[in-house]
Design a protein around this motif. Sequence first.
Motif, PDB file in Angstrom:
ATOM      1  N   MET A 152     -59.376 -61.082 -61.778  1.00  0.00           N
ATOM      2  CA  MET A 152     -58.693 -61.520 -60.558  1.00  0.00           C
ATOM      3  C   MET A 152     -57.205 -61.188 -60.577  1.00  0.00           C
ATOM      4  N   SER A 200     -58.865 -56.285 -54.244  1.00  0.00           N
ATOM      5  CA  SER A 200     -58.980 -57.670 -54.709  1.00  0.00           C
ATOM      6  C   SER A 200     -60.410 -58.186 -54.571  1.00  0.00           C
ATOM      7  N   CYS A 210     -55.780 -58.307 -58.086  1.00  0.00           N
ATOM      8  CA  CYS A 210     -54.886 -58.793 -57.022  1.00  0.00           C
ATOM      9  C   CYS A 210     -53.482 -58.210 -57.166  1.00  0.00           C
TER      10      CYS A 210
END
Length: 163
Positions: free
Chosen positions: A26, A69, A30
């Motif tokens: 993550m 993402s 991101c």
Amino acid sequence: MSDSLGDEYAPAFAPFLGFAGCAAAMILSCAGAAIGTAKSGIGISGIGTFKPELIMKSLIPVVMSGILSVYGLVVSVLIAGGLSPTENYSLFNGFMHLACGLSVGFACLASGYSIGIVGDEGVRQFMHQPRLFVGIVLILIFAEVLGLYGMIIALILNTKGSG
């Protein structure tokens, strides 16, 4: 041979590696999406003052960056699904989940960086020469597919997990 710290194949610290893989997927994906959005957004802002009618066509790099993402989210959800406080979690699964998270995370980070560079300069040059649009989109597709490759590797690795 079992003790309070786990056994040889499932030590107590093994889930940490899985959680680290989940977080890496993550965080890094991101970060790649944010870099791509920020860098290409600068170029879009620059052309918006001169030719506002080109802004909608120039949003392609921002959309492509946002998809990165999602790749990290998919892998993080799969990793989190393999973690349980009540089941035995092997060291193999811990390293495998860490590798899953790192592969998709770093691939999306590199992809986002390349989308940002191409998106920034691409939309600026598109303002001067509209015939560049197809070429810029093709380059953006090749840049974005790097993140997809990382997700594919993470999915293949995740299927190797043992209960």
